[in-house]
Scaffold this active site. Structure first.
Site, short mmCIF file in Angstrom:
data_model
loop_
_atom_site.label_atom_id
_atom_site.label_comp_id
_atom_site.label_asym_id
_atom_site.label_seq_id
_atom_site.Cartn_x
_atom_site.Cartn_y
_atom_site.Cartn_z
N HIS A 1 -2.41 3.26 3.84
CA HIS A 1 -2.06 1.87 4.15
C HIS A 1 -0.54 1.70 4.15
O HIS A 1 0.04 1.09 5.07
CB HIS A 1 -2.71 0.95 3.12
N GLU A 2 0.12 2.24 3.13
CA GLU A 2 1.57 2.10 3.03
C GLU A 2 2.29 2.89 4.13
O GLU A 2 3.27 2.41 4.71
CB GLU A 2 2.05 2.57 1.65
N HIS B 1 2.27 0.92 7.25
CA HIS B 1 3.31 -0.10 7.28
C HIS B 1 4.62 0.51 7.79
O HIS B 1 5.31 -0.08 8.63
CB HIS B 1 3.55 -0.66 5.87
N GLU C 1 -1.17 -7.20 7.54
CA GLU C 1 -2.01 -6.45 6.60
C GLU C 1 -3.25 -5.89 7.28
O GLU C 1 -3.69 -4.77 6.97
CB GLU C 1 -2.41 -7.34 5.43
#
Length: 294
Positions: free
Chosen positions: A148-149, A152, A225
């Protein structure tokens, strides 16, 4: 989880307020009077543009340093144990999959389950996880959080957020000055130059408009998100990503990460009522549903 954007927004807000007041203290606003109303508005917009994007750039440039200091991140220069080695290897593998440079990897000491990524550039970012996350999550779940990071970072969310913040800053500075001019002329009856009403009203207007701009930035962060979750699912697997969110949902409400970091964190506290307007993350139920029903 929720840290990176909240810290970015808060830092940006503080920088803009300071720059705006400095422009008044050092007489930059007064220079605008010299060319009449037409020149004044043109000069005002140019000043607003410079301060707006300058503040955003400063906030973005400080993001990694501020994250390390505010969260007490221990950077992994050389893995000291098997867990740190696994963490570095996982981030490296995912960075290669996402076609970005290897980020710096760190750990911050808190029992809360959280993680974040930050940095000015895709190829010079930082990813950090909490000790609470490493203790509470399985390796598959932690892998999904890292994915997930990394998403980003790969999506360029920090830079995109910085550009959006620059645009918002510009209009905050510009409109607050316009409000100050109108009030100064209409109520305080200033005939020439800027009277005290202008300086007082423009500062108040800048703070109020800055709060509204923070709501817009937080709304945009909430939309990003979903994309980061989808990217994490591509890198680590949809079931792992959903399991990580489910695990997070089962934990106690995590602490809010500082300012600008919140938007680029994994969890990000979601508030109730009016405070939800400033939340950088959508409810976990909605994120899980989006993953389960793409």
């Amino acid at each position: 989880m929720g840290t990176r954007i909240f810290l970015l927004i808060a830092t940006n807000f503080a920088v803009i307020v300071v720059l705006g007041i400095a422009a008044q203290v050092f007489g930059l606003d007064k220079i605008l009077v010299q060319n009449g109303m037409s020149g004044q508005l043109t000069g005002l917009f140019i000043m607003s543009l410079l301060i707006g994007f300058g503040g955003s750039f400063i906030s973005l440039a400080m993001s990694k340093w501020l994250a390390k200091r505010s969260m007490g991140v221990h950077m992994i220069e050389q893995p000291a144990n098997e867990a740190e080695q696994w963490l570095v290897d996982t981030v490296q593998h995912q960075a290669e999959q996402a076609n970005i440079g290897m980020p710096e990897v760190g750990i911050f000491d808190t029992p809360e389950v959280n993680a974040f990524a930050t940095g000015m550039r895709r190829n010079n970012a930082m990813v950090a996880v909490s000790t609470g996350l490493l203790n509470a999550m399985s390796r598959d779940e932690a892998e999904a959080v890292m994915a997930h990071e990394i998403s980003h970072v790969a999506n360029g969310d920090m830079v995109t957020m910085g550009l959006i913040q620059g645009v918002l800053n510009t209009f905050v500075i510009f409109l607050s000055r316009i409000v100050g001019i109108i009030v100064d002329k209409a109520i305080f009856k200033s005939r020439s130059g800027f009277g005290p009403g202008y300086f007082i009203v423009s500062i108040i207007a800048q703070i109020v408009l800055g709060i509204l701009a923070s709501m817009i930035a937080s709304w945009y962060s909430r939309r990003r998100e979903f994309r980061a979750d989808a990217g994490g699912a591509d890198l680590a697997g949809r079931e792992k990503m959903a399991a990580a969110l489910e695990r997070l949902k089962a934990q106690h409400q995590p602490e809010e990460l500082p300012g600008q970091l919140a938007a680029f964190g994994f969890s990000g506290g979601v508030k109730d009522g009016l405070r939800n307007l400033f939340s950088t993350h959508t409810p976990l139920e909605d994120r899980i549903a989006a993953l389960r029903n793409p």
